[in-house]
Design a protein around this motif. Structure first.
Motif, PDB file in Angstrom:
ATOM      1  N   ASP A  41      26.531 -10.331 -22.803  1.00  0.00           N
ATOM      2  CA  ASP A  41      25.654  -9.318 -22.200  1.00  0.00           C
ATOM      3  C   ASP A  41      25.097  -8.296 -23.198  1.00  0.00           C
ATOM      4  OD1 ASP A  41      26.077 -10.683 -19.885  1.00  0.00           O
ATOM      5  OD2 ASP A  41      26.558  -8.924 -18.658  1.00  0.00           O
TER       6      ASP A  41
ATOM      7  N   GLN B  37      21.125  -7.861 -23.905  1.00  0.00           N
ATOM      8  CA  GLN B  37      20.447  -6.569 -23.732  1.00  0.00           C
ATOM      9  C   GLN B  37      19.719  -6.153 -25.003  1.00  0.00           C
ATOM     10  OE1 GLN B  37      22.739  -3.464 -21.951  1.00  0.00           O
ATOM     11  NE2 GLN B  37      23.569  -4.765 -20.330  1.00  0.00           N
TER      12      GLN B  37
ATOM     13  N   ASN C 240      24.743 -14.353 -11.609  1.00  0.00           N
ATOM     14  CA  ASN C 240      25.580 -13.158 -11.803  1.00  0.00           C
ATOM     15  C   ASN C 240      25.108 -12.341 -13.000  1.00  0.00           C
ATOM     16  OD1 ASN C 240      27.118 -13.992  -9.655  1.00  0.00           O
ATOM     17  ND2 ASN C 240      28.695 -14.976 -10.934  1.00  0.00           N
TER      18      ASN C 240
ATOM     19  N   CYS D 287      22.036 -12.229 -14.206  1.00  0.00           N
ATOM     20  CA  CYS D 287      20.781 -11.561 -13.845  1.00  0.00           C
ATOM     21  C   CYS D 287      21.070 -10.297 -13.027  1.00  0.00           C
ATOM     22  CB  CYS D 287      19.875 -12.494 -13.042  1.00  0.00           C
ATOM     23  SG  CYS D 287      19.299 -13.900 -14.003  1.00  0.00           S
ATOM     24  N   GLN D 288      22.034 -10.421 -12.126  1.00  0.00           N
ATOM     25  CA  GLN D 288      22.432  -9.281 -11.297  1.00  0.00           C
ATOM     26  C   GLN D 288      22.903  -8.114 -12.174  1.00  0.00           C
ATOM     27  OE1 GLN D 288      22.042  -9.164  -8.006  1.00  0.00           O
ATOM     28  NE2 GLN D 288      22.769  -7.031  -8.046  1.00  0.00           N
ATOM     29  N   ARG D 289      23.756  -8.433 -13.147  1.00  0.00           N
ATOM     30  CA  ARG D 289      24.275  -7.380 -14.042  1.00  0.00           C
ATOM     31  C   ARG D 289      23.161  -6.741 -14.854  1.00  0.00           C
ATOM     32  NH1 ARG D 289      27.997 -11.455 -15.116  1.00  0.00           N
ATOM     33  NH2 ARG D 289      27.054 -11.817 -17.163  1.00  0.00           N
TER      34      ARG D 289
ATOM     35  N   SER E 166      20.033  -6.544 -14.039  1.00  0.00           N
ATOM     36  CA  SER E 166      19.215  -5.750 -13.132  1.00  0.00           C
ATOM     37  C   SER E 166      19.881  -4.384 -12.890  1.00  0.00           C
ATOM     38  CB  SER E 166      19.034  -6.536 -11.834  1.00  0.00           C
ATOM     39  OG  SER E 166      18.598  -5.706 -10.819  1.00  0.00           O
ATOM     40  N   GLU E 167      21.206  -4.417 -12.699  1.00  0.00           N
ATOM     41  CA  GLU E 167      21.948  -3.156 -12.520  1.00  0.00           C
ATOM     42  C   GLU E 167      21.872  -2.286 -13.776  1.00  0.00           C
ATOM     43  OE1 GLU E 167      25.797  -4.517 -11.298  1.00  0.00           O
ATOM     44  OE2 GLU E 167      24.989  -5.200  -9.360  1.00  0.00           O
ATOM     45  N   ALA E 168      21.744  -2.939 -14.930  1.00  0.00           N
ATOM     46  CA  ALA E 168      21.653  -2.192 -16.195  1.00  0.00           C
ATOM     47  C   ALA E 168      20.242  -1.646 -16.414  1.00  0.00           C
ATOM     48  CB  ALA E 168      22.057  -3.075 -17.358  1.00  0.00           C
ATOM     49  N   GLY E 169      19.322  -1.943 -15.473  1.00  0.00           N
ATOM     50  CA  GLY E 169      17.991  -1.328 -15.534  1.00  0.00           C
ATOM     51  C   GLY E 169      16.885  -2.212 -16.095  1.00  0.00           C
TER      52      GLY E 169
ATOM     53  N   ASN F   8      12.532  -7.361 -13.512  1.00  0.00           N
ATOM     54  CA  ASN F   8      12.575  -8.789 -13.175  1.00  0.00           C
ATOM     55  C   ASN F   8      11.877  -9.634 -14.240  1.00  0.00           C
ATOM     56  OD1 ASN F   8      14.104  -8.603 -10.924  1.00  0.00           O
ATOM     57  ND2 ASN F   8      12.371  -8.578  -9.490  1.00  0.00           N
TER      58      ASN F   8
END
Lengths: 226, 109
Positions: free
Chosen positions: A152, A156, A177, A179-181, A183-186, A189
């Protein structure tokens, strides 16, 4: 070609300096051209076309002329996260292509010199490792650990620095999962969708060399789209 | 995406020259249609007809060697040669793939 020119070419090649050999096909004159400088004599008329050959990473004869341009272009930097079995095959394939590989893995037992004799292996966490590697939008990232702790931060970093190719190993579920993380990190899409996950083109194979082949095939194809 | 920096053919040319051989450098400068080796592919030929490297998949090498030998014999600096499948001598030097290539040969002096 003069022997002097040949010797100069060999020197530039061994120092991995970017250059081009310009040849006048009519009279046999040839000279070495460094990007951003002014070519001499007859060649000076074609400076824009010569620069275009560098941009498109191609060799050829300039249209409506008798000038042949052969470019020597620096390898593309590819950073692999995870000194795993697949990485060993990636290193093998990359040898015959114009890629320069560095490997990041904080796990000492994977990141050993013995497993990767001729490759720059950085035995650190991605955040610190990236301080040692110069990157830009012509860099590629291949994340292979499928461990969020390691992959990750690297993903990033690659997204923020707009790497032209970012791929991550893992099943569809693992990737969802991930992609979800992100997205939560800002991350947006568009940014998240630019990651090739699951990585590689569909070959059908599951062995380490087959996965490596599917990854390198995707990397080459994306490099030509660049 | 060839890795030009690691190609050894020009180093080999230098070695041949050091050994007092006459060397002609042959380079693929243009291709049309499907051709086996890309632009920039090289081979070298000495005055005895020994050669190294390639400009096709084995289709035109022998013709390139004899052109290089004549270049040395006539002491000319360079020449451009085109190979097409429709050549009269297609049996000998045609490209089986149906492509066309232009090869530039030059003496290293």
């Amino acid at each position: 070609m003069k022997i002097k020119t040949l010797e100069e070419i060999l020197k530039k090649k061994s120092s991995k300096t970017e250059f081009a050999i310009l040849t006048n096909l009519e009279n046999g004159d040839s000279e070495i051209y460094l990007p951003g400088t002014s070519p001499k004599g007859e060649f000076s008329k074609y400076v824009d076309q010569i620069e275009n050959f560098f941009k498109s990473k191609k060799n050829g004869v300039i249209e409506n002329s008798e000038i042949f341009v052969e470019t020597y272009i620096k390898p593309i930097k590819v950073i692999i996260v995870g000194a795993v079995h697949i990485a060993q095959y990636l290193v093998d394939f990359a040898k015959s292509l114009n890629f320069e590989i560095s490997i990041i893995d904080p796990r000492g037992y994977f990141a050993s010199k013995q497993r990767f004799p001729d490759i720059k292996v950085i035995n650190k966490w991605p955040k610190e490792a990236f301080e040692e590697i110069k990157t830009n939008s012509s860099t590629a990232l291949i994340a292979l650990t499928h461990d969020p702790k390691i992959d990750d931060p690297a993903l990033q970093y690659a997204l923020k620095n707009k790497f032209y190719y970012i791929g991550a190993l893992g099943s569809k579920k693992t990737h969802e999962n991930r992609c979800q993380r992100l997205s939560e990190a800002g991350f947006t899409n568009d940014e998240i969708n630019s990651i090739h996950g699951p990585i590689g083109i569909k070959l059908g194979g599951k062995s380490a060399p087959e996965i490596a082949l599917s990854i390198i095939a995707q990397l080459v194809s994306e490099t030509y789209k660049k | 995406m060839k890795n030009s920096f690691d190609e050894k053919i020009l180093d080999e040319a230098k070695d041949w020259i050091k050994a007092n051989q006459k060397v002609v450098l042959a380079t693929v400068i243009q291709t049309w249609g499907s051709s086996p080796r890309q632009v920039g592919s090289r081979m070298i030929v000495n005055e005895k007809g020994d050669f190294s490297g390639s400009v096709s998949g084995g289709c035109v090498e022998s013709a390139v060697v004899s052109e290089c030998l004549s270049l040395i014999k006539d002491n000319k600096p360079c020449k451009k040669i085109e190979f097409k499948v429709s050549n009269e001598s297609a049996w000998e030097v045609g490209l089986a793939c149906g492509g066309e290539i232009a090869v530039y040969i030059e003496q290293i002096h």
